[in-house]
Enzyme design. Structure first.
Site, PDB file in Angstrom:
ATOM      1  N   CYS A  29      42.823  40.328  27.118  1.00  0.00           N
ATOM      2  CA  CYS A  29      43.561  39.782  25.976  1.00  0.00           C
ATOM      3  C   CYS A  29      42.798  38.558  25.490  1.00  0.00           C
ATOM      4  O   CYS A  29      41.603  38.405  25.780  1.00  0.00           O
ATOM      5  CB  CYS A  29      45.003  39.461  26.350  1.00  0.00           C
ATOM      6  SG  CYS A  29      45.186  38.215  27.654  1.00  0.00           S
ATOM      7  N   ASN A  86      43.890  35.384  28.653  1.00  0.00           N
ATOM      8  CA  ASN A  86      43.974  35.829  30.059  1.00  0.00           C
ATOM      9  C   ASN A  86      45.022  35.043  30.862  1.00  0.00           C
ATOM     10  O   ASN A  86      44.882  34.829  32.061  1.00  0.00           O
ATOM     11  CB  ASN A  86      42.605  35.761  30.768  1.00  0.00           C
ATOM     12  CG  ASN A  86      42.550  36.457  32.132  1.00  0.00           C
ATOM     13  OD1 ASN A  86      41.814  36.056  33.020  1.00  0.00           O
ATOM     14  ND2 ASN A  86      43.318  37.500  32.318  1.00  0.00           N
ATOM     15  N   CYS A 139      48.668  35.481  29.581  1.00  0.00           N
ATOM     16  CA  CYS A 139      49.958  36.139  29.311  1.00  0.00           C
ATOM     17  C   CYS A 139      49.887  37.655  29.465  1.00  0.00           C
ATOM     18  O   CYS A 139      50.427  38.218  30.409  1.00  0.00           O
ATOM     19  CB  CYS A 139      50.453  35.798  27.896  1.00  0.00           C
ATOM     20  SG  CYS A 139      50.785  34.047  27.631  1.00  0.00           S
ATOM     21  N   ARG A 140      49.239  38.346  28.506  1.00  0.00           N
ATOM     22  CA  ARG A 140      49.314  39.813  28.465  1.00  0.00           C
ATOM     23  C   ARG A 140      48.442  40.506  29.504  1.00  0.00           C
ATOM     24  O   ARG A 140      48.905  41.405  30.221  1.00  0.00           O
ATOM     25  CB  ARG A 140      48.928  40.319  27.062  1.00  0.00           C
ATOM     26  CG  ARG A 140      49.927  39.953  25.981  1.00  0.00           C
ATOM     27  CD  ARG A 140      49.361  40.159  24.595  1.00  0.00           C
ATOM     28  NE  ARG A 140      48.274  39.220  24.317  1.00  0.00           N
ATOM     29  CZ  ARG A 140      47.517  39.237  23.232  1.00  0.00           C
ATOM     30  NH1 ARG A 140      47.707  40.171  22.316  1.00  0.00           N
ATOM     31  NH2 ARG A 140      46.585  38.327  23.057  1.00  0.00           N
ATOM     32  N   SER A 141      47.154  40.136  29.588  1.00  0.00           N
ATOM     33  CA  SER A 141      46.269  40.919  30.475  1.00  0.00           C
ATOM     34  C   SER A 141      46.568  40.728  31.961  1.00  0.00           C
ATOM     35  O   SER A 141      46.476  41.702  32.722  1.00  0.00           O
ATOM     36  CB  SER A 141      44.787  40.681  30.153  1.00  0.00           C
ATOM     37  OG  SER A 141      44.411  39.336  30.327  1.00  0.00           O
ATOM     38  N   ASP A 143      51.187  39.262  20.766  1.00  0.00           N
ATOM     39  CA  ASP A 143      50.866  38.045  21.512  1.00  0.00           C
ATOM     40  C   ASP A 143      52.147  37.232  21.674  1.00  0.00           C
ATOM     41  O   ASP A 143      52.713  36.753  20.697  1.00  0.00           O
ATOM     42  CB  ASP A 143      49.823  37.258  20.705  1.00  0.00           C
ATOM     43  CG  ASP A 143      49.402  35.982  21.389  1.00  0.00           C
ATOM     44  OD1 ASP A 143      50.045  35.597  22.388  1.00  0.00           O
ATOM     45  OD2 ASP A 143      48.439  35.372  20.919  1.00  0.00           O
TER      46      ASP A 143
HETATM   47  P1  4NP Z   1      47.236  35.984  25.989  1.00  0.00           P
HETATM   48  O1  4NP Z   1      48.144  34.897  25.215  1.00  0.00           O
HETATM   49  O2  4NP Z   1      46.069  36.303  25.111  1.00  0.00           O
HETATM   50  O3  4NP Z   1      48.177  37.141  26.143  1.00  0.00           O
HETATM   51  O4  4NP Z   1      46.859  35.349  27.306  1.00  0.00           O
HETATM   52  C1  4NP Z   1      47.626  33.723  24.659  1.00  0.00           C
HETATM   53  C2  4NP Z   1      47.362  32.640  25.458  1.00  0.00           C
HETATM   54  C3  4NP Z   1      46.905  31.473  24.885  1.00  0.00           C
HETATM   55  C4  4NP Z   1      46.715  31.395  23.519  1.00  0.00           C
HETATM   56  C5  4NP Z   1      46.968  32.481  22.722  1.00  0.00           C
HETATM   57  C6  4NP Z   1      47.430  33.661  23.293  1.00  0.00           C
HETATM   58  N1  4NP Z   1      46.280  30.196  22.940  1.00  0.00           N
HETATM   59  O5  4NP Z   1      46.149  30.136  21.703  1.00  0.00           O
HETATM   60  O6  4NP Z   1      46.007  29.211  23.659  1.00  0.00           O
END
Ligand code: 4NP
Length: 164
Positions: free
Chosen positions: A14, A17, A19-21, A130
């Site tokens: 994602c 790294n 939340c989703r992945s 997201d």
């Molecule tokens: P992820 O979520 O891609 O699912 O881990 C996010 C984590 C951090 C951010 C965006 C999405 N950020 O903008 O910091």
């Protein structure tokens, strides 16, 4: 013929790294273990961006996973060219991640780069939303999407490797 005992690397990717992945990594590993196939896959996750490198999994992802009996561990890392060149399956959470990974892969890449929701019967080809800036409801929705997509991905890989 004896089924192949090869270990298939499966890398979920994602943006951050956190939340989703990591959630997809934990869910896939849990489902594989439930089916007695834990040793057939080397499951990992990474982010396209480096903002959160070294951080633990977001507490909201950990909470939704725990509510479903899954413990998430590990620290965020950024995806590398080696990750997308070696043989294995690389699973992008959304179209932006997919574009990034295809751009990172060299001509000699032996990885299969796919989209998580190519395996989602409900909305095939969509992105995993997201949840970072949303509320906890977003994390439950993401969990449901990831769980059903991971089940279908595991079905496909199990069939392919003759692992069952
Ligand atoms: P992820 O979520 O891609 O699912 O881990 C996010 C984590 C951090 C951010 C965006 C999405 N950020 O903008 O910091």
């Amino acid at each position: 013929m004896t089924p192949s005992k090869a270990v298939t690397p499966v890398l979920f990717v994602c943006l951050g790294n956190i939340c989703r992945s990591p959630l997809a990594e934990g869910v896939f590993a849990h489902l594989a273990a439930q089916r007695g196939m834990a040793d057939r896959f080397a499951v990992d996750s990474a982010g396209t961006a480096g903002y959160h490198v070294g951080e633990g999994v977001d507490r909201r992802s950990r909470a939704v996973a725990a509510a479903h009996g899954i413990r998430l561990e590990g620290a965020a890392r950024q995806v590398s060219a080696a990750d997308v060149d070696r043989p294995g399956v690389v699973v992008a959470m959304d179209a932006s991640n997919l574009r990034f990974l295809k751009g990172l892969a060299s001509k000699r890449s032996r990885a299969e780069i796919v989209l998580m929701r190519d395996y989602d019967a409900v909305e095939p080809g969509a992105g995993v939303p997201d949840p970072y800036y949303g509320g906890p409801g977003g994390f439950e929705e993401v969990y449901e999407i990831i769980e059903r997509s991971c089940r279908a991905l595991l079905d496909e890989l199990a069939k392919r490797t003759g692992a069952e």
